[in-house]
Design a protein around this motif. Sequence first.
Motif, PDB file in Angstrom:
ATOM      1  N   ARG A 170     -15.983  -6.250  -3.969  1.00  0.00           N
ATOM      2  CA  ARG A 170     -16.476  -7.484  -4.639  1.00  0.00           C
ATOM      3  C   ARG A 170     -17.992  -7.589  -4.726  1.00  0.00           C
ATOM      4  NH1 ARG A 170     -12.506 -11.579  -4.252  1.00  0.00           N
ATOM      5  NH2 ARG A 170     -14.234 -12.834  -5.376  1.00  0.00           N
ATOM      6  N   SER A 209     -12.044  -5.519   6.116  1.00  0.00           N
ATOM      7  CA  SER A 209     -10.452  -5.535   6.712  1.00  0.00           C
ATOM      8  C   SER A 209     -10.775  -5.282   8.245  1.00  0.00           C
ATOM      9  CB  SER A 209      -9.618  -4.524   5.919  1.00  0.00           C
ATOM     10  OG  SER A 209     -10.576  -3.338   6.148  1.00  0.00           O
ATOM     11  N   ASP A 229     -11.423  -4.731  -0.535  1.00  0.00           N
ATOM     12  CA  ASP A 229     -11.536  -4.433  -1.863  1.00  0.00           C
ATOM     13  C   ASP A 229     -13.119  -4.728  -2.163  1.00  0.00           C
ATOM     14  OD1 ASP A 229     -10.907  -7.106  -1.325  1.00  0.00           O
ATOM     15  OD2 ASP A 229     -11.078  -7.620  -3.404  1.00  0.00           O
ATOM     16  N   ASN A 255       0.845  -1.226  -0.152  1.00  0.00           N
ATOM     17  CA  ASN A 255      -0.018  -0.017  -0.079  1.00  0.00           C
ATOM     18  C   ASN A 255       0.671   1.169  -0.064  1.00  0.00           C
ATOM     19  OD1 ASN A 255      -1.481   2.144   0.972  1.00  0.00           O
ATOM     20  ND2 ASN A 255      -2.978   0.899   1.710  1.00  0.00           N
ATOM     21  N   TRP A 271     -15.049   0.915   0.606  1.00  0.00           N
ATOM     22  CA  TRP A 271     -14.124  -0.020  -0.171  1.00  0.00           C
ATOM     23  C   TRP A 271     -13.137   0.770  -0.764  1.00  0.00           C
ATOM     24  CZ3 TRP A 271     -19.421  -0.039   0.132  1.00  0.00           C
ATOM     25  CH2 TRP A 271     -19.897  -1.200   0.709  1.00  0.00           C
ATOM     26  N   PRO A 301      -6.310  -6.921   3.885  1.00  0.00           N
ATOM     27  CA  PRO A 301      -7.199  -7.873   3.229  1.00  0.00           C
ATOM     28  C   PRO A 301      -8.727  -8.014   3.593  1.00  0.00           C
ATOM     29  CG  PRO A 301      -5.312  -8.756   4.466  1.00  0.00           C
ATOM     30  CD  PRO A 301      -5.330  -7.346   4.818  1.00  0.00           C
ATOM     31  N   GLY A 317      -9.678  -2.741  -6.182  1.00  0.00           N
ATOM     32  CA  GLY A 317      -8.503  -3.381  -6.349  1.00  0.00           C
ATOM     33  C   GLY A 317      -8.106  -3.846  -5.040  1.00  0.00           C
ATOM     34  N   TYR A 318      -7.430  -5.193  -5.382  1.00  0.00           N
ATOM     35  CA  TYR A 318      -6.745  -5.742  -4.023  1.00  0.00           C
ATOM     36  C   TYR A 318      -5.705  -4.771  -3.236  1.00  0.00           C
ATOM     37  CZ  TYR A 318      -4.718  -9.364  -1.052  1.00  0.00           C
ATOM     38  OH  TYR A 318      -4.324 -10.033   0.019  1.00  0.00           O
ATOM     39  N   ASP A 319      -5.779  -4.664  -1.935  1.00  0.00           N
ATOM     40  CA  ASP A 319      -5.003  -4.183  -0.937  1.00  0.00           C
ATOM     41  C   ASP A 319      -4.235  -4.973  -0.140  1.00  0.00           C
ATOM     42  OD1 ASP A 319      -3.407  -2.384   0.701  1.00  0.00           O
ATOM     43  OD2 ASP A 319      -5.133  -1.143   1.055  1.00  0.00           O
ATOM     44  N   ALA A 320      -3.055  -5.386  -0.428  1.00  0.00           N
ATOM     45  CA  ALA A 320      -2.305  -6.675   0.404  1.00  0.00           C
ATOM     46  C   ALA A 320      -2.318  -6.217   1.882  1.00  0.00           C
ATOM     47  CB  ALA A 320      -0.803  -6.926  -0.070  1.00  0.00           C
TER      48      ALA A 320
END
Length: 805
Positions: free
Chosen positions: A734, A672, A732, A540, A720, A729, A723-726
């Motif tokens: 969906r 998250s 994102d 991030n 939200w 978790p 896209g994916y945010d490592a």
Amino acid sequence: MNSSKYILFISLLGICFSCSLTKDLPEGQYAVYDNQITGIEKSEKEDLYGLIEQVPNTRFLGSSLGVTIYRIGLNFYDSTKVATKLKLSEEKLAVINAARDTLPEEKKLLKKADKLNSKIEGLEKKLEFGNAVMRTGNPLVILDSAEAITTVNNLKGYLVNHSFFDATVTYEVKTKKKKAFVTYPITEGKPYVLDSVYTRSENPEILKLLQLNSEKSHLDEGSRYNQEDIIQERDRLEELLKNSGFYMFSKSYINYIAYQDTAAKTISLEQVIQKPTFTDIHEVYTIDSITFRINPPSNEFADRRIQEKFRNIDFSFYRDHYSAKVLASRIFLQTGQPYSRTAAIETQRQLSNLDLFRFVNITFDTLGTSLTANIFTQPNQKYQLTNQLGLTVTEQLPGPFFSTSLRNRNFFRAGEILEFNFRAGLEGVASATGQGVYQSSEVSTGVTVIFPRFLIPFAPATLQKFGRYNPNTRTRLSYIYTNRPEYTRNSVNGLFSYSWATAKNRVLYTLNAADMSYIRTPKLQDEFRDILEDLQDDGNNLIWSFLPSFISSISGQSIINFNKYGDFNSSKASLLRLFAESGGTTLNLFDVRSNAEPGIEYANFQWVKAQVDFRRYYPLDKDQKFAYRLNFGWAAPYGVSAGILPYEKYFFAGGGTSIRAWQARRLGPGSSVPETGEGGEYDYTNEQPAEMILESMLEYRRKIFGYFDMALFVDIGNSWVIGYDAARPGADFRYDRFYKELAVGTGIGVRMDFDFLVLRLDLATKAVDPAKPEGDRWVLDNINFKQPFGVRGQTVLNFGIGYPF
């Protein structure tokens, strides 16, 4: 201290238990406890209940806080003393007025008279309504048969005016333990239907005009007879005729004769346009000439008058300090054209919008059927200094602020306004590094020039063409300094924008053609930098938002106000706000380094952003309202941004005007799990920026007594990332799970509405927490007798100024 806030809130509600409604009520008197209207089948129930004269006091578990407060004030009230003081004050005023007859300009006498007039006004109010404490509460409503008979007449009149000519109304009273239960039985009968409408007039021109506009009539054959339709139709005809040149016409010339068929239950309506009393026929009046006169503020400038003619308008200025072209663009009366009341009203409104004049008066002189339109004004003060001292409320804490502005009107002698602004204030903001709630300081200053026209592109014809839309061009240069323990931030901003509005300000438009900022963050706290670097290690790159950057954007906003939303005492209304923004668009024309390149020290951003905000207000009756808000926002970085937005462009959920059960900017994103501090599972330490937000707020509002209102509310929503945010978790968006990640908060609120100021206390608790694992997100069952507020941090008390929406 946290517990004491909740105890204070509950104690405020608990006062309601302190007074029995019928306490010390004399024998033979009964408190009105309930009203019922029976037999309603086709009439509007809410309208009928609104006609009841004696409405029971608002009760909570059988008691009334308003009556309690009134009785407390009554203990300190003596009407005899108030009447005596009033009589003495009136006698003193009579003596002073007699003295002023011989010395009318004596300042001391004038000052004494003003003081006594104010005192008498206050005493009269006190004599009629009681002292200040009594006026804050409500007296006990005691059964009065005369009031019940008045209610019967009200109901009967309403039914007759709404097609039920054969309706009957009575009333019945049942008493129990000094309480009166009043019932109003109604027999509506069969409604009468409007069978036909016939217009009679000796003026063929009026008949032709009415025929051409008949499709807009409020009187529809085959519909139920309704007196309100007749009132609206009379107003429509008056407006139509006055806008078609019939200057001397008024609705008093319109009469209606109803012919009733009791067998068929129908009404034949005759619409009669009566002849005027001063002539044989209603005539069309034409504008022969227009004069515009700016009167000097004193006789000092009486000999400096400038005469000018433009667009067939005779202008007369006391000095050459005004633009006839600009003023003419706001005048919609035209010589040689029939009189129009709408054009006259719009002229007055648009000239007032210039903020150049103390007043704008329009009068008409008649000669035969010709009109001379006279527009009289007087200049507003050249310079205006405005100072404000107040409080802003964020994170439940009030923060003081001071602002000052200096306004210079007619700066370039063409209606421009030059304005200098300065503001300094403190705000309560939750720390991002676990330091609790502290005071963040902000200082801003700027200079603005407002032009009463579209500046670029400019063509002479556009000035007159767009004048009725109150066009403005705003240029602004400002500087903002923000000091938080996590960081210090400086911003220089330049703005070039247009704004305009439709008639009656129903739709407001704003186009920010150029919005440019240079932002620096010269100081980052070491602990906060560590948080940003940890996020960067997880993928991030929020840290890029704190690099020096030049940010530019183009944005547009439209606010559509349906039926005066914001006036919460009016009928149902709604507001729709649409916003769109494109940032860094011009960077596509240049070779600019991406933020993702190694060693980047200067950030560039490109993004698109959109937001839709809808608000609806619906009164159930004069004491009960329902309101809701739907808010959706979406932002997406692209290009050189490398997936990161400027920090100010992110969406944040939670807080006093969002999902109130969460602290400001602490909800989400998605499912998250946020980092927590030592305060427990709801001690969220970090703000949660997101690229998408969806939230809804629903409120039931009810007047309790005096200045006090209450509210029950449910807030639903979340934010939200796209896209994916490592590093987070589950953050994102969906489609297959977002509906499972909607947070739900609910609660009760108390509001003190003083008309000029609304103070708000909202006690909100988390009901559904999306940060919990699936299956464990329902957390409302944490609340029980042992834990009335749930686990620590589950319930949040919000203090605010104004309604949340």
